[in-house]
Design a protein around this motif. Structure first.
Motif, PDB file in Angstrom:
ATOM      1  N   VAL A 404      -6.091 -16.984  24.641  1.00 53.49           N
ATOM      2  CA  VAL A 404      -5.582 -16.872  22.741  1.00 53.49           C
ATOM      3  C   VAL A 404      -6.596 -18.228  22.543  1.00 53.49           C
ATOM      4  N   SER A 405      -6.032 -18.831  23.093  1.00 54.24           N
ATOM      5  CA  SER A 405      -6.553 -20.321  23.157  1.00 54.24           C
ATOM      6  C   SER A 405      -7.821 -20.782  23.341  1.00 54.24           C
ATOM      7  N   ARG A 406      -8.385 -19.925  24.990  1.00 55.60           N
ATOM      8  CA  ARG A 406     -10.113 -20.154  25.590  1.00 55.60           C
ATOM      9  C   ARG A 406     -10.548 -18.768  24.230  1.00 55.60           C
ATOM     10  N   LEU A 407     -10.074 -18.057  23.382  1.00 56.63           N
ATOM     11  CA  LEU A 407     -10.553 -17.003  22.602  1.00 56.63           C
ATOM     12  C   LEU A 407     -11.083 -18.496  21.363  1.00 56.63           C
ATOM     13  N   TRP A 408     -10.196 -18.802  20.990  1.00 55.06           N
ATOM     14  CA  TRP A 408     -10.251 -19.647  19.709  1.00 55.06           C
ATOM     15  C   TRP A 408     -11.474 -21.247  19.581  1.00 55.06           C
ATOM     16  N   TYR A 409     -11.519 -20.964  21.424  1.00 60.82           N
ATOM     17  CA  TYR A 409     -12.374 -22.679  21.605  1.00 60.82           C
ATOM     18  C   TYR A 409     -13.731 -21.951  21.331  1.00 60.82           C
ATOM     19  N   TYR A 410     -13.749 -21.084  22.932  1.00 52.76           N
ATOM     20  CA  TYR A 410     -14.978 -20.832  23.061  1.00 52.76           C
ATOM     21  C   TYR A 410     -16.023 -19.553  21.942  1.00 52.76           C
ATOM     22  N   LYS A 411     -15.282 -19.151  21.258  1.00 60.34           N
ATOM     23  CA  LYS A 411     -15.393 -17.976  20.473  1.00 60.34           C
ATOM     24  C   LYS A 411     -15.419 -18.203  18.852  1.00 60.34           C
ATOM     25  N   VAL A 412     -14.856 -18.647  18.619  1.00 65.44           N
ATOM     26  CA  VAL A 412     -14.853 -19.191  17.178  1.00 65.44           C
ATOM     27  C   VAL A 412     -15.420 -21.437  16.987  1.00 65.44           C
ATOM     28  N   LEU A 413     -14.438 -22.157  17.626  1.00 68.07           N
ATOM     29  CA  LEU A 413     -14.186 -23.201  17.688  1.00 68.07           C
ATOM     30  C   LEU A 413     -15.898 -24.125  17.864  1.00 68.07           C
ATOM     31  N   ARG A 414     -16.288 -23.572  19.068  1.00 66.09           N
ATOM     32  CA  ARG A 414     -17.513 -23.991  19.060  1.00 66.09           C
ATOM     33  C   ARG A 414     -18.653 -24.051  18.878  1.00 66.09           C
TER      34      ARG A 414
END
Length: 453
Positions: A404-414
């Protein structure tokens, strides 16, 4: 056999009416209840059923929502009560909607109109007071005071403490779509002699569904989504499966047999393989008699238990197979002291389906503020953890939080800016703020199940 006509609701209110039904049922478990509808159409019960509905549920074909109906909470239940009393209540088709399942498939769900939900819940409560004393101990689905985790604990304790060497992992093909109306009504009439109640159930079964503007009549099955559907499913399987299994275990089995059922999902454990094979053959015949069949690709007998690993190694075979039940993959394992135990891990399909849902929702919320995205993810992770936080499943939970953290980081925040200035240290702080770490909140099966029994 006497047919009791129970008195109307007394000074004690709604609970006392249900208590009198339970008391009458306890006195004679074979009696038929001929006067029940007057317990259903009381304004107090209808109002109580209204408050137990989900506030933000999808409306039916009439578009009526919970909050709008509640604006006239003094008038609407009274009007509904009068229509039920004089036989003027009319059933309406349910709205067909689809919800995603694991593997990219969709599950059809029926959404009744709001008043249909209210009446169904009221009848389910009254009938439940009767059938709750009939249902057997190994049935756990949609019963008051019982849960999926109790079914999981019962299964784990049975596998660890009984002489179980073989497990039947069975799946009924399209149970809710193939349930036979005629048999269901006959089963209900064993205990319910009030023709008005039976007539209402018949109408709901025949109401059909509305899909793309077309009304489809149902010749079999009960629509998932109605308040009374879980009770009807339990009644059907109580007569078709539970009572039959109980007699088969007493008369046919020589070795030990364990059974755990949660609605239409069930696991049966055997001491001897030949008994498991005979049971499976008999089960095919039993279900076929009542219009049901087992899914051939999802039904199999597997070697499982405290001696399975050793026996398979001695024969030069691979480690014991696993099976899925209520969201968990069950496998043979050992404790640190070398004792046999049942290892339960989050099903991979369930975890992947949840991550897919998170990914799609995050894409939709791409430009929301970080706190709003964090609040959404906190609710998702919390809901996932509350169900799967069982002993020895921590690694699956840690992996889910990480994904979930990776999805948030790579797919949204970045992707919100071309500068990519979100460093991982800051991301860790966001994770610690919004995504709690997993912790075991459910006790070991032997602890909880020992207290229950």
């Amino acid at each position: 056999m006497r047919s009791p006509c129970l008195p109307a609701q007394g000074r004690g209110g709604v609970p006392s009416a249900l208590e009198r039904i339970r008391d009458a049922e306890q006195e004679d478990k074979k009696q038929r209840f001929t006067a029940l509808l007057h317990h259903v159409y009381t304004v107090e019960r209808l109002r109580e059923s209204y408050f137990r509905l989900k506030r933000e549920a999808t409306p039916g074909i009439d578009g009526e929502r919970w909050r709008h109906y509640g604006e006239k909470l003094e008038e609407n239940p009274q009007n509904l009560s009068e229509r039920l009393k004089r036989g003027a209540y009319r059933t309406r088709p349910v709205q067909r909607v689809y919800i995603p399942k694991a593997g990219g498939r969709e599950r059809p769900i029926g959404v009744p109109v709001l008043e249909g939900k209210i009446v169904q819940r009221a009848i389910a409560e009254v009938m439940g007071a009767i059938y709750e004393k009939d249902f057997l101990g190994f049935s756990y689905g949609f019963r008051p005071g019982r849960s999926a985790h109790q079914a999981l604990d019962a299964l784990a304790v049975g596998l660890m403490t009984k002489k179980v060497n073989w497990v039947l992992d069975a799946d009924i093909r399209g149970f809710f779509d193939t349930l036979d109306h005629g048999w269901l009504v006959k089963f209900i009439e064993h205990r319910i002699g009030d023709r008005r109640i039976v007539r209402l159930i018949r109408k709901w079964l025949r109401a059909g569904v509305l899909e793309e503007g077309k009304r489809i009549q149902n010749e079999a099955g009960t629509v998932q989504g109605g308040s009374i559907s879980p009770l009807l499913a339990n009644i059907y399987l109580h007569y078709v499966f539970d009572l039959w299994v109980q007699q088969w275990r007493k008369k046919q089995a020589q070795g030990e047999v364990i059974v755990v059922r949660y609605c239409d999902d069930f696991i049966v454990g055997f001491q001897h393989r030949h008994e498991a094979e005979r049971f499976l053959a008999d089960l095919h015949e039993r279900l076929r008699r009542f219009g049901l069949e087992l899914h051939s690709d999802k039904t199999h007998i597997l070697e499982f238990g405290r001696f399975a690993r050793e026996d398979r190694e001695r024969r030069g075979e691979r480690k014991p197979e696993t099976f899925d039940f209520l969201g968990f993959t069950h496998s043979c394992s050992q404790t640190q002291k070398g004792m046999f135990t049942v290892l339960r891990k989050t099903m991979r399909k369930r975890r992947q389906a949840n991550l897919r849902e998170v990914y799609l929702e995050l894409k939709r919320r791409m430009h929301d503020s970080v706190p709003r995205q964090g609040a959404y993810l906190r609710s998702v992770v919390g809901r996932h953890f509350r169900y799967y936080e069982i002993p020895m499943n921590s690694s699956s939970l840690v992996a889910f939080r990480k994904e979930v953290s990776r999805l948030w980081y790579y797919k949204v925040l970045r992707r919100r800016s071309h500068k990519h200035n979100l460093i991982w240290d800051r991301m860790k702080r966001l994770m610690n703020r919004w995504l709690r770490r997993p912790r075991v909140c459910h006790p070991y099966p032997l602890v909880r199940f020992g207290v229950i029994t």
